[in-house]
Design a protein around this motif. Structure first.
Motif, PDB file in Angstrom:
ATOM      1  N   VAL A  25       0.837  -1.200   0.000  1.00 20.87           N
ATOM      2  CA  VAL A  25       0.000   0.000   0.000  1.00 20.87           C
ATOM      3  C   VAL A  25       0.875   1.254   0.000  1.00 20.87           C
ATOM      4  CG1 VAL A  25      -1.652   1.335   1.377  1.00 20.87           C
ATOM      5  CG2 VAL A  25      -1.995  -1.110   1.046  1.00 20.87           C
ATOM      6  N   ILE A  26       1.944   1.257   0.784  1.00 21.08           N
ATOM      7  CA  ILE A  26       2.855   2.404   0.822  1.00 21.08           C
ATOM      8  C   ILE A  26       3.534   2.595  -0.537  1.00 21.08           C
ATOM      9  CG2 ILE A  26       5.022   3.258   1.812  1.00 21.08           C
ATOM     10  CD1 ILE A  26       4.112   1.984   4.470  1.00 21.08           C
ATOM     11  N   ALA A  27       3.973   1.513  -1.164  1.00 27.30           N
ATOM     12  CA  ALA A  27       4.628   1.606  -2.465  1.00 27.30           C
ATOM     13  C   ALA A  27       3.669   2.113  -3.537  1.00 27.30           C
ATOM     14  CB  ALA A  27       5.204   0.251  -2.866  1.00 27.30           C
ATOM     15  N   VAL A  28       2.449   1.619  -3.547  1.00 22.48           N
ATOM     16  CA  VAL A  28       1.463   2.049  -4.538  1.00 22.48           C
ATOM     17  C   VAL A  28       1.096   3.519  -4.314  1.00 22.48           C
ATOM     18  CG1 VAL A  28      -0.939   1.716  -5.293  1.00 22.48           C
ATOM     19  CG2 VAL A  28       0.564  -0.244  -5.003  1.00 22.48           C
ATOM     20  N   THR A  29       0.963   3.921  -3.053  1.00 23.81           N
ATOM     21  CA  THR A  29       0.668   5.318  -2.752  1.00 23.81           C
ATOM     22  C   THR A  29       1.808   6.219  -3.233  1.00 23.81           C
ATOM     23  OG1 THR A  29      -0.610   4.643  -0.818  1.00 23.81           O
ATOM     24  CG2 THR A  29       0.095   6.939  -0.902  1.00 23.81           C
ATOM     25  N   GLY A  30       3.044   5.790  -3.042  1.00 26.84           N
ATOM     26  CA  GLY A  30       4.186   6.558  -3.540  1.00 26.84           C
ATOM     27  C   GLY A  30       4.182   6.670  -5.053  1.00 26.84           C
ATOM     28  N   CYS A  31       3.832   5.579  -5.732  1.00 25.65           N
ATOM     29  CA  CYS A  31       3.760   5.612  -7.204  1.00 25.65           C
ATOM     30  C   CYS A  31       2.671   6.570  -7.678  1.00 25.65           C
ATOM     31  CB  CYS A  31       3.498   4.217  -7.744  1.00 25.65           C
ATOM     32  SG  CYS A  31       4.897   3.103  -7.585  1.00 25.65           S
ATOM     33  N   PHE A  32       1.509   6.525  -7.037  1.00 25.03           N
ATOM     34  CA  PHE A  32       0.428   7.429  -7.427  1.00 25.03           C
ATOM     35  C   PHE A  32       0.782   8.882  -7.123  1.00 25.03           C
ATOM     36  CE2 PHE A  32      -2.792   3.808  -7.204  1.00 25.03           C
ATOM     37  CZ  PHE A  32      -2.812   3.677  -8.567  1.00 25.03           C
ATOM     38  N   ALA A  33       1.464   9.135  -6.005  1.00 25.99           N
ATOM     39  CA  ALA A  33       1.886  10.497  -5.682  1.00 25.99           C
ATOM     40  C   ALA A  33       2.863  11.009  -6.731  1.00 25.99           C
ATOM     41  CB  ALA A  33       2.505  10.540  -4.292  1.00 25.99           C
ATOM     42  N   THR A  34       3.767  10.147  -7.178  1.00 27.53           N
ATOM     43  CA  THR A  34       4.724  10.531  -8.215  1.00 27.53           C
ATOM     44  C   THR A  34       4.012  10.853  -9.522  1.00 27.53           C
ATOM     45  OG1 THR A  34       6.383   9.121  -7.184  1.00 27.53           O
ATOM     46  CG2 THR A  34       6.781   9.779  -9.449  1.00 27.53           C
ATOM     47  N   LEU A  35       3.047  10.039  -9.899  1.00 29.08           N
ATOM     48  CA  LEU A  35       2.280  10.308 -11.117  1.00 29.08           C
ATOM     49  C   LEU A  35       1.513  11.625 -11.001  1.00 29.08           C
ATOM     50  CD1 LEU A  35       0.907   6.764 -11.975  1.00 29.08           C
ATOM     51  CD2 LEU A  35       2.554   8.101 -13.269  1.00 29.08           C
ATOM     52  N   LEU A  36       0.945  11.885  -9.831  1.00 31.14           N
ATOM     53  CA  LEU A  36       0.216  13.129  -9.622  1.00 31.14           C
ATOM     54  C   LEU A  36       1.147  14.326  -9.748  1.00 31.14           C
ATOM     55  CD1 LEU A  36      -2.392  14.612  -8.780  1.00 31.14           C
ATOM     56  CD2 LEU A  36      -1.598  14.376  -6.425  1.00 31.14           C
ATOM     57  N   LEU A  37       2.331  14.245  -9.156  1.00 22.36           N
ATOM     58  CA  LEU A  37       3.285  15.351  -9.276  1.00 22.36           C
ATOM     59  C   LEU A  37       3.734  15.546 -10.723  1.00 22.36           C
ATOM     60  CD1 LEU A  37       5.450  14.859  -6.080  1.00 22.36           C
ATOM     61  CD2 LEU A  37       3.801  16.661  -6.535  1.00 22.36           C
ATOM     62  N   GLY A  38       3.915  14.467 -11.451  1.00 20.98           N
ATOM     63  CA  GLY A  38       4.266  14.580 -12.868  1.00 20.98           C
ATOM     64  C   GLY A  38       3.167  15.251 -13.668  1.00 20.98           C
ATOM     65  N   LEU A  39       1.920  14.883 -13.400  1.00 20.03           N
ATOM     66  CA  LEU A  39       0.795  15.529 -14.083  1.00 20.03           C
ATOM     67  C   LEU A  39       0.702  17.004 -13.732  1.00 20.03           C
ATOM     68  CD1 LEU A  39      -1.981  12.810 -13.797  1.00 20.03           C
ATOM     69  CD2 LEU A  39      -1.066  13.782 -15.882  1.00 20.03           C
ATOM     70  N   LEU A  40       0.902  17.327 -12.462  1.00 22.60           N
ATOM     71  CA  LEU A  40       0.877  18.735 -12.060  1.00 22.60           C
ATOM     72  C   LEU A  40       1.987  19.518 -12.750  1.00 22.60           C
ATOM     73  CD1 LEU A  40       0.115  18.442  -8.248  1.00 22.60           C
ATOM     74  CD2 LEU A  40      -1.402  19.308 -10.030  1.00 22.60           C
ATOM     75  N   ASP A  41       3.150  18.908 -12.861  1.00 25.22           N
ATOM     76  CA  ASP A  41       4.271  19.566 -13.526  1.00 25.22           C
ATOM     77  C   ASP A  41       3.950  19.844 -14.992  1.00 25.22           C
ATOM     78  OD1 ASP A  41       6.907  20.586 -13.644  1.00 25.22           O
ATOM     79  OD2 ASP A  41       7.589  18.700 -14.525  1.00 25.22           O
ATOM     80  N   GLN A  42       3.389  18.869 -15.664  1.00 27.90           N
ATOM     81  CA  GLN A  42       3.014  19.066 -17.072  1.00 27.90           C
ATOM     82  C   GLN A  42       1.952  20.160 -17.218  1.00 27.90           C
ATOM     83  OE1 GLN A  42       4.263  17.755 -19.846  1.00 27.90           O
ATOM     84  NE2 GLN A  42       5.756  16.597 -18.683  1.00 27.90           N
ATOM     85  N   ASN A  43       0.990  20.185 -16.308  1.00 32.93           N
ATOM     86  CA  ASN A  43      -0.056  21.209 -16.366  1.00 32.93           C
ATOM     87  C   ASN A  43       0.513  22.599 -16.126  1.00 32.93           C
ATOM     88  OD1 ASN A  43      -2.190  19.534 -16.990  1.00 32.93           O
ATOM     89  ND2 ASN A  43      -2.665  19.118 -14.846  1.00 32.93           N
ATOM     90  N   VAL A  44       1.450  22.712 -15.200  1.00 36.18           N
ATOM     91  CA  VAL A  44       2.057  24.015 -14.927  1.00 36.18           C
ATOM     92  C   VAL A  44       2.818  24.502 -16.150  1.00 36.18           C
ATOM     93  CG1 VAL A  44       3.869  25.151 -13.579  1.00 36.18           C
ATOM     94  CG2 VAL A  44       2.153  23.772 -12.431  1.00 36.18           C
ATOM     95  N   VAL A  45       3.601  23.621 -16.756  1.00 40.51           N
ATOM     96  CA  VAL A  45       4.377  24.026 -17.937  1.00 40.51           C
ATOM     97  C   VAL A  45       3.449  24.445 -19.072  1.00 40.51           C
ATOM     98  CG1 VAL A  45       5.912  23.161 -19.740  1.00 40.51           C
ATOM     99  CG2 VAL A  45       6.427  22.703 -17.359  1.00 40.51           C
ATOM    100  N   SER A  46       2.396  23.686 -19.308  1.00 38.47           N
ATOM    101  CA  SER A  46       1.497  24.052 -20.407  1.00 38.47           C
ATOM    102  C   SER A  46       0.715  25.322 -20.094  1.00 38.47           C
ATOM    103  CB  SER A  46       0.540  22.901 -20.716  1.00 38.47           C
ATOM    104  OG  SER A  46      -0.311  22.659 -19.608  1.00 38.47           O
ATOM    105  N   ALA A  47       0.430  25.576 -18.822  1.00 39.62           N
ATOM    106  CA  ALA A  47      -0.327  26.784 -18.471  1.00 39.62           C
ATOM    107  C   ALA A  47       0.512  28.046 -18.563  1.00 39.62           C
ATOM    108  CB  ALA A  47      -0.901  26.640 -17.067  1.00 39.62           C
TER     109      ALA A  47
END
Length: 114
Positions: A25-47
């Motif tokens: 559960v901790i590993a999966v949560t870390g993976c999802f947090a990383t994906l979320l940060l990557g998506l946020l980063d892409q959104n910031v750059v495009s905005a």
């Protein structure tokens, strides 16, 4: 004995899983947090990309937009294998936390007012 049973996957014969459920559960949560940060980063750059190219050159800023996005993508593609090698050398957890700290520090610096 099959390879799956040898790896520790439940086969109905009482073998233990390779990791406790809590660690999974901790590993999966870390993976999802990383994906979320990557998506946020892409959104910031495009905005903010339009504002960045407009500040660089108010008259012909649109011409520079593909160069900005290409440079960002190229830098991202170059850094990923380097992080992989550093994770092999120094440990994945240490490099993950370091990269997370760098990302958060960069985000905090970008968020401050001009």
């Amino acid at each position: 004995m099959s390879e799956i049973a040898a790896a520790g996957v439940r086969s109905g014969k009482g073998t233990e899983p390779p990791m406790p459920r809590k660690h999974v559960v901790i590993a999966v949560t870390g993976c999802f947090a990383t994906l979320l940060l990557g998506l946020l980063d892409q959104n910031v750059v495009s905005a903010v990309s339009w504002t960045m190219v407009k500040d660089l050159d108010p008259v012909h800023g649109v011409v520079h937009l593909p160069w900005l996005l290409t440079a960002y993508t190229l830098a991202d593609c170059i850094v990923l294998p380097l992080y992989g090698k550093l994770a092999d050398v120094y440990g994945a957890k240490r490099i993950y936390l370091l990269s997370l700290g760098i990302f958060l520090a960069g985000s905090a610096l970008c968020a401050r007012e001009r």
